[in-house]
Design a protein around this motif. Structure first.
Motif, PDB file in Angstrom:
ATOM      1  N   GLU A  40     -45.339 -39.511  -9.775  1.00 43.85           N
ATOM      2  CA  GLU A  40     -44.247 -38.585  -9.535  1.00 43.85           C
ATOM      3  C   GLU A  40     -43.886 -38.573  -8.049  1.00 43.85           C
ATOM      4  O   GLU A  40     -44.766 -38.670  -7.193  1.00 43.85           O
ATOM      5  CB  GLU A  40     -44.642 -37.163  -9.955  1.00 43.85           C
ATOM      6  N   ARG A  41     -42.604 -38.446  -7.769  1.00 40.96           N
ATOM      7  CA  ARG A  41     -42.159 -38.371  -6.388  1.00 40.96           C
ATOM      8  C   ARG A  41     -42.110 -36.899  -5.973  1.00 40.96           C
ATOM      9  O   ARG A  41     -41.348 -36.115  -6.525  1.00 40.96           O
ATOM     10  CB  ARG A  41     -40.772 -39.009  -6.239  1.00 40.96           C
ATOM     11  N   SER A  42     -42.921 -36.539  -5.001  1.00 39.83           N
ATOM     12  CA  SER A  42     -43.051 -35.128  -4.608  1.00 39.83           C
ATOM     13  C   SER A  42     -41.909 -34.716  -3.684  1.00 39.83           C
ATOM     14  O   SER A  42     -42.084 -34.522  -2.485  1.00 39.83           O
ATOM     15  CB  SER A  42     -44.409 -34.884  -3.936  1.00 39.83           C
ATOM     16  N   GLU A  43     -40.738 -34.591  -4.295  1.00 42.16           N
ATOM     17  CA  GLU A  43     -39.555 -34.180  -3.559  1.00 42.16           C
ATOM     18  C   GLU A  43     -38.958 -32.931  -4.199  1.00 42.16           C
ATOM     19  O   GLU A  43     -39.617 -32.254  -4.990  1.00 42.16           O
ATOM     20  CB  GLU A  43     -38.564 -35.344  -3.479  1.00 42.16           C
ATOM     21  N   ALA A  47     -40.470 -30.224  -6.965  1.00 44.46           N
ATOM     22  CA  ALA A  47     -40.836 -28.867  -6.572  1.00 44.46           C
ATOM     23  C   ALA A  47     -40.122 -27.829  -7.429  1.00 44.46           C
ATOM     24  O   ALA A  47     -40.734 -26.851  -7.880  1.00 44.46           O
ATOM     25  CB  ALA A  47     -40.517 -28.649  -5.091  1.00 44.46           C
ATOM     26  N   ALA A  48     -38.825 -28.016  -7.664  1.00 47.49           N
ATOM     27  CA  ALA A  48     -38.079 -27.059  -8.477  1.00 47.49           C
ATOM     28  C   ALA A  48     -38.607 -27.026  -9.906  1.00 47.49           C
ATOM     29  O   ALA A  48     -38.710 -25.954 -10.523  1.00 47.49           O
ATOM     30  CB  ALA A  48     -36.595 -27.419  -8.465  1.00 47.49           C
ATOM     31  N   ASP A  49     -38.970 -28.185 -10.447  1.00 42.79           N
ATOM     32  CA  ASP A  49     -39.479 -28.250 -11.822  1.00 42.79           C
ATOM     33  C   ASP A  49     -40.815 -27.543 -11.966  1.00 42.79           C
ATOM     34  O   ASP A  49     -41.058 -26.837 -12.947  1.00 42.79           O
ATOM     35  CB  ASP A  49     -39.619 -29.707 -12.263  1.00 42.79           C
ATOM     36  N   TYR A  58     -35.553 -26.274  -1.087  1.00 42.68           N
ATOM     37  CA  TYR A  58     -36.748 -26.955  -0.598  1.00 42.68           C
ATOM     38  C   TYR A  58     -36.461 -27.919   0.552  1.00 42.68           C
ATOM     39  O   TYR A  58     -35.455 -28.639   0.544  1.00 42.68           O
ATOM     40  CB  TYR A  58     -37.411 -27.734  -1.739  1.00 42.68           C
ATOM     41  N   ASP A  59     -37.389 -27.911   1.517  1.00 46.04           N
ATOM     42  CA  ASP A  59     -37.461 -28.966   2.528  1.00 46.04           C
ATOM     43  C   ASP A  59     -38.567 -29.922   2.113  1.00 46.04           C
ATOM     44  O   ASP A  59     -39.664 -29.480   1.729  1.00 46.04           O
ATOM     45  CB  ASP A  59     -37.812 -28.400   3.910  1.00 46.04           C
TER      46      ASP A  59
END
Length: 379
Positions: A40-43, A47-49, A58-59
């Protein structure tokens, strides 16, 4: 395939957020291309999911490797909060007011109403413990770059939630779990704890574009309260039934190896003879490599890292009290019972006193004294 995922799985087992991985056989237009693994790409979408709110809240800070510059960038949001943390890092954290400020507390360690938490401090410590244990010399700073710049990390910050702070995620860990020398790594004695102290490849970050979690951790470790918390977290994972005791770490590693043990046959049939003659196979090469790590890394690494931590005074020489029930040590930090049981607290040392509290307070007061709510127990 297994080194990579172990770092992320172990982050999961420390009860921290992590990025999930899966294995696949890949076919393109009917042609088999071997075994693949995704992460998973931690972007912001991630984060929202998992954490809620919207992607726009998110930053996400990571390393931009374009043109081999290796400088941080915001792939989502902006760098404002990361800049603020950098500014506070430059001021330093030796006094408690500065340290507690980044976790939303006053100089006495009490929560400040309306304050902004900039760092999830447990998450940062647990993330760095994983780096120390795996000996990852390419993240979040890299021996390939003399440990003077960032590499292979993601950190996430929710601008909409003042109570959380930046969290950190293992990423790109193939330069880890080496018991043999793999330059610039040195093998089982790889020391990622001590890179801020030694003259050889000494870590020093003087530029915001190079700011990374390991430099933040190094600067925080000048504060006694932070070191006490770090010692608590190290004890949690390196002793009793902790995630990184030898047997449990090896079990976690093998669980992933066993998941793809048969799939490796297809991988070796597709690519085993591409760069090697005779062809590499599951039994002769892959299982041999897996068992080498199990036999030569996990039995020794926990104690090696503990010694490295003690060398820089990030872990004390004395042992904390142990908890016994019917003369048997209780290895877990939480136990469930349907009846009243007697618990004995025992000092494993030759002298000293035990202080404990029954109201949830820390018996150690800020600054190293004894809290007013603690009870003294003679050794």
């Amino acid at each position: 395939m297994v080194r990579e995922v172990f770092s992320r799985d172990s982050q999961r087992d420390t009860k921290q957020p992590y990025t999930r991985s899966r294995y696949y056989h890949l076919y393109l237009n009917g042609m088999y291309w071997g075994l693949f693994q995704t992460q998973e790409r931690s972007e912001a979408r991630y984060a929202a999911d998992y954490f809620g709110d919207n992607r726009e809240d998110y930053d996400v800070v990571k390393v931009n490797t374009e043109n081999w510059n290796y400088q941080i960038e915001a792939t989502d949001g902006n760098l404002d909060a990361w800049q603020l943390l950098w500014d506070k890092c430059n001021t330093g954290f030796q006094d408690n007011a500065s340290y507690f400020d980044i976790i939303g507390k006053d100089a006495n360690g009490k929560p400040k109403k309306g304050s902004q938490v900039l760092v999830d401090i447990d998450n940062l410590i647990d993330y760095m413990i994983g780096i120390f244990y795996t000996g990852n010399f390419d993240s979040p700073t890299s021996s390939f770059g003399q440990n003077n710049g960032p590499n292979n990390f993601y950190t996430i910050f929710n601008r909409n939630d003042k109570s959380k702070g930046f969290t950190y995620y293992n990423h790109d860990a193939e330069h880890a779990l080496f018991y043999y020398s793999a330059p610039p790594g040195i093998g089982i004695d790889e020391n990622r704890v001590n890179i801020g102290f030694t003259d050889n490849m000494r870590m020093y970050i003087s530029n915001f574009k190079m700011f990374n979690p390991q430099w933040l951790h190094f600067k925080l470790a000048t504060n006694e309260e932070f070191r006490i918390l770090m010692a608590d977290r190290i004890y949690k994972f390196f002793f009793n039934n902790g995630t990184l005791i030898p047997d449990k770490a090896a079990e976690l590693f093998l669980s992933r190896a066993q998941e793809i043990e048969m799939a490796i046959i297809g991988e070796s049939a597709r690519w085993g003879d591409a760069y090697h003659e005779p062809a590499r196979t599951k039994d002769d090469d892959w299982l041999f490599a897996v068992n080498d790590i199990v036999d030569n890394y996990f039995p020794y690494r926990t104690d090696i890292v503990l010694d490295q931590l003690k060398e820089v005074d990030w872990y004390p020489d004395f042992q904390p009290p142990v908890y016994l029930h019917n003369n048997n040590q209780i290895p877990d930090d939480v136990i469930k019972t349907d009846s009243v049981i007697n618990i004995e607290i025992k000092n494993p040392g030759e002298s000293g006193f035990i202080y404990y509290a029954t109201n949830g307070d820390d018996p150690r007061a800020i600054g190293g004294g004894i809290s007013e709510s603690s009870v003294e127990s003679i050794n």
